[in-house]
Design a protein around this motif. Structure first.
Motif, PDB file in Angstrom:
ATOM      1  N   TYR A   3      32.282  -8.514 -39.063  1.00  0.00           N
ATOM      2  CA  TYR A   3      31.772  -7.284 -39.669  1.00  0.00           C
ATOM      3  C   TYR A   3      32.365  -6.119 -38.904  1.00  0.00           C
ATOM      4  O   TYR A   3      32.814  -6.256 -37.772  1.00  0.00           O
ATOM      5  N   SER A   4      32.364  -4.982 -39.537  1.00  0.00           N
ATOM      6  CA  SER A   4      32.829  -3.775 -38.887  1.00  0.00           C
ATOM      7  C   SER A   4      31.682  -3.173 -38.077  1.00  0.00           C
ATOM      8  O   SER A   4      30.539  -3.174 -38.511  1.00  0.00           O
ATOM      9  N   HIS A   5      32.003  -2.685 -36.909  1.00  0.00           N
ATOM     10  CA  HIS A   5      30.960  -2.066 -36.085  1.00  0.00           C
ATOM     11  C   HIS A   5      30.433  -0.793 -36.734  1.00  0.00           C
ATOM     12  O   HIS A   5      29.305  -0.391 -36.476  1.00  0.00           O
ATOM     13  N   GLN A   6      31.230  -0.177 -37.592  1.00  0.00           N
ATOM     14  CA  GLN A   6      30.779   1.016 -38.308  1.00  0.00           C
ATOM     15  C   GLN A   6      29.742   0.654 -39.364  1.00  0.00           C
ATOM     16  O   GLN A   6      28.911   1.473 -39.730  1.00  0.00           O
ATOM     17  N   LEU A   8      27.252  -1.523 -39.092  1.00  0.00           N
ATOM     18  CA  LEU A   8      25.926  -1.661 -38.489  1.00  0.00           C
ATOM     19  C   LEU A   8      25.671  -0.614 -37.408  1.00  0.00           C
ATOM     20  O   LEU A   8      24.845  -0.828 -36.521  1.00  0.00           O
ATOM     21  N   ALA A   9      26.360   0.522 -37.496  1.00  0.00           N
ATOM     22  CA  ALA A   9      26.119   1.605 -36.541  1.00  0.00           C
ATOM     23  C   ALA A   9      24.698   2.121 -36.701  1.00  0.00           C
ATOM     24  O   ALA A   9      24.074   1.969 -37.744  1.00  0.00           O
ATOM     25  N   ARG A  10      24.173   2.723 -35.681  1.00  0.00           N
ATOM     26  CA  ARG A  10      22.783   3.166 -35.687  1.00  0.00           C
ATOM     27  C   ARG A  10      22.460   4.153 -36.805  1.00  0.00           C
ATOM     28  O   ARG A  10      21.386   4.128 -37.375  1.00  0.00           O
ATOM     29  N   GLY A  15      22.748  -0.230 -40.667  1.00  0.00           N
ATOM     30  CA  GLY A  15      22.349  -0.271 -39.262  1.00  0.00           C
ATOM     31  C   GLY A  15      20.892   0.092 -39.082  1.00  0.00           C
ATOM     32  O   GLY A  15      20.194  -0.465 -38.233  1.00  0.00           O
ATOM     33  N   TRP A  18      18.916  -2.909 -40.017  1.00  0.00           N
ATOM     34  CA  TRP A  18      19.032  -3.883 -38.927  1.00  0.00           C
ATOM     35  C   TRP A  18      18.078  -3.507 -37.792  1.00  0.00           C
ATOM     36  O   TRP A  18      17.357  -4.351 -37.268  1.00  0.00           O
TER      37      TRP A  18
END
Length: 76
Positions: A3-6, A8-10, A15, A18
């Motif tokens: 997955y891209s970290h973008q 699930l970014a806060r 995100g 999540w």
């Protein structure tokens, strides 16, 4: 799992789902009111970046938990 970290970014909508699912009962009513369940489900079903089936399943389960909490706040 890829997955891209973008994704699930806060500050990203997925995100936030999540984080809400991991916080559990510590989440406040005002925090739950900002979620648009329909838009989040569309983002999970048609992601802009490909994500693993397992991750999409976990996120859909988290959306169900958030929806349940919203209904509990509505009726409770």
């Amino acid at each position: 799992m890829f997955y891209s970290h973008q994704l699930l970014a806060r500050k990203a909508p997925l995100g936030q789902i999540w984080m809400t699912a991991t916080l559990g009962s510590k989440i406040k009513r005002r925090s739950l009111e900002i979620f648009d369940i329909h838009r989040i489900c569309e983002d999970i079903l048609n992601p802009s970046i490909p994500m693993a089936l397992r991750l999409s399943g976990i996120l859909m389960g988290d959306v169900v938990n958030v929806f349940k909490r919203k209904v509990d706040f509505l009726y409770g």
